[in-house]
Design an enzyme around this catalytic site. Structure first.
Site, PDB file in Angstrom:
ATOM      1  N   SER A  81      42.730  37.019  41.106  1.00 43.36           N
ATOM      2  CA  SER A  81      42.709  38.044  42.146  1.00 43.36           C
ATOM      3  C   SER A  81      41.417  38.870  42.070  1.00 43.36           C
ATOM      4  O   SER A  81      40.783  39.149  43.092  1.00 43.36           O
ATOM      5  CB  SER A  81      43.946  38.932  41.979  1.00 43.36           C
ATOM      6  OG  SER A  81      43.853  40.051  42.793  1.00 43.36           O
ATOM      7  N   GLY A 130      46.861  34.899  34.500  1.00 47.20           N
ATOM      8  CA  GLY A 130      46.145  35.728  33.528  1.00 47.20           C
ATOM      9  C   GLY A 130      44.657  35.483  33.483  1.00 47.20           C
ATOM     10  O   GLY A 130      43.970  36.021  32.620  1.00 47.20           O
ATOM     11  N   LEU A 131      44.163  34.681  34.417  1.00 49.01           N
ATOM     12  CA  LEU A 131      42.732  34.356  34.381  1.00 49.01           C
ATOM     13  C   LEU A 131      41.913  35.176  35.381  1.00 49.01           C
ATOM     14  O   LEU A 131      40.737  34.884  35.606  1.00 49.01           O
ATOM     15  CB  LEU A 131      42.519  32.856  34.631  1.00 49.01           C
ATOM     16  CG  LEU A 131      43.176  31.924  33.614  1.00 49.01           C
ATOM     17  CD1 LEU A 131      42.893  30.468  33.956  1.00 49.01           C
ATOM     18  CD2 LEU A 131      42.691  32.230  32.190  1.00 49.01           C
ATOM     19  N   GLY A 132      42.532  36.162  35.982  1.00 47.69           N
ATOM     20  CA  GLY A 132      41.779  37.074  36.852  1.00 47.69           C
ATOM     21  C   GLY A 132      41.418  36.473  38.200  1.00 47.69           C
ATOM     22  O   GLY A 132      40.362  36.810  38.761  1.00 47.69           O
ATOM     23  N   ASP A 139      40.029  43.693  34.851  1.00 46.24           N
ATOM     24  CA  ASP A 139      39.827  42.373  35.468  1.00 46.24           C
ATOM     25  C   ASP A 139      38.598  42.380  36.385  1.00 46.24           C
ATOM     26  O   ASP A 139      37.766  41.471  36.333  1.00 46.24           O
ATOM     27  CB  ASP A 139      41.058  41.973  36.297  1.00 46.24           C
ATOM     28  CG  ASP A 139      42.266  41.676  35.433  1.00 46.24           C
ATOM     29  OD1 ASP A 139      42.244  41.999  34.236  1.00 46.24           O
ATOM     30  OD2 ASP A 139      43.244  41.111  35.962  1.00 46.24           O
TER      31      ASP A 139
HETATM   32  C1  MEV Z   1      45.974  42.032  33.563  1.00 49.16           C
HETATM   33  O1  MEV Z   1      44.968  41.031  33.574  1.00 49.16           O
HETATM   34  C2  MEV Z   1      45.681  43.037  32.496  1.00 49.16           C
HETATM   35  C3  MEV Z   1      46.718  44.148  32.357  1.00 49.16           C
HETATM   36  O2  MEV Z   1      46.296  44.943  31.229  1.00 49.16           O
HETATM   37  C4  MEV Z   1      46.812  45.006  33.591  1.00 49.16           C
HETATM   38  C5  MEV Z   1      45.585  45.866  33.829  1.00 49.16           C
HETATM   39  O3  MEV Z   1      44.810  46.106  32.929  1.00 49.16           O
HETATM   40  O4  MEV Z   1      45.444  46.329  34.980  1.00 49.16           O
HETATM   41  C6  MEV Z   1      48.093  43.594  32.025  1.00 49.16           C
END
Ligand code: MEV
Length: 292
Positions: free
Chosen positions: A91, A87-89, A130
């Protein structure tokens, strides 16, 4: 050397895929890339090497960036400073760093388009939040399909960031939310509207430096994310520990299903210490305005 930071989504993940605004912030740690001319394009990340036609996702993503930028063949070496799938981006930071290394003079829009092409390989339906946070840094207001807007940050926002669970696939989490939307469209729309109003109020709190108010909105956003079934026991537990150790609010960040929790706290170190006692690793970061 080209760099890009990772990101935190402060509020609005998942809903942002459906056009609800999100508030995100850049992290200092992220990814670093260097490029040198080569006969064939090649991307090296630690022990892994990929090329556009090797059939791997990494190779296809690299190929998508090269095609978008029309960049000449180069060997790119990439170093990643944050865990992937948490969840920290990671990629998006990789994508922006690679694009910047391939074409240092490209405009920010061109870098964003190239990074979006990379993200589409991994995530299928990325909102773009992201890559926008990775390319802009600071604190941004993001609506899908629109240019990000830098937010005024009335008072620095100190966060503890905890790795509450194992990595999860953003693509799978986004798909599971899409299935929920099909099954229960009315409930889903209500959740989106709830998140929209939290994000709008959070913007006011951030601009006014109202960290206590912002903390409450983070807790409410976490409740609505649980309703979308993207939270889990590890995330709920980490949020609870954070609140019990003085956090003003806590929630998952990013796609959920595992990965990281953010806790807004006057003293992030006491949250980090409480997490450590329960086997949760983490670090601190302060969200401020963009410096660019
Ligand atoms: C992922 O970091 C964030 C999500 O909202 C997916 C997106 O916005 O593409 C889950």
């Amino acid at each position: 050397m080209a760099r890009a930071g990772g990101k935190l989504i402060l509020l609005g993940e998942h809903a942002v895929v459906y056009g609800v605004p999100a508030i995100a912030a850049g992290l200092d740690r992220g990814a670093e890339a260097s490029a040198r001319p080569a006969a064939e394009p090649r991307l090296v990340v630690g022990d892994v090497a990929a090329s556009p036609d090797d059939g791997s996702d990494l190779g296809r993503a690299f190929g998508a960036v090269i095609a978008e930028l029309r960049a000449p063949a180069a060997e790119v070496e990439l170093r990643v400073e944050i865990p992937a799938g948490c969840g920290l981006g990671a990629s998006a930071a990789m994508a922006v760093a690679v694009a910047r290394a391939l074409q240092p003079d490209a405009t920010r829009d061109a870098i964003l388009a190239a990074a979006h092409a990379w993200e589409s390989v991994f995530h299928g339906n990325p909102s773009g939040v992201d890559t926008a946070a990775a390319a802009f840094g600071g604190c941004i207001w993001f609506v899908r399909g629109q240019p990000p807007v830098a937010l005024k940050v009335g008072a620095p926002l100190p966060f503890a960031i905890g790795i509450a669970g194992p990595p999860a696939s953003t693509k799978e989490m986004v798909e599971s939310v899409a299935r929920l939307r099909q099954r229960r469209p009315q409930v889903f729309e209500k959740s989106l509207e709830g998140i929209r109003s939290l994000v709008q109020n959070a913007k006011l709190c951030i601009e006014a430096g109202d960290v206590v108010g912002l903390g409450k909105l983070l807790d409410l956003n976490q409740m609505l994310l649980s309703g979308l079934h993207v939270s889990n026991e590890g995330i709920e537990r980490a949020c609870q520990i954070a609140r019990e150790s003085g956090a003003l609010g806590a929630k998952l960040t990013g796609a959920g299903g595992g990965g990281c929790v953010i806790a807004l706290a006057d003293d992030p170190q006491s949250v980090l210490a409480a997490w450590r006692n329960h086997g949760v690793d983490g670090f601190a970061a302060v969200v401020t305005e963009s410096r660019t």
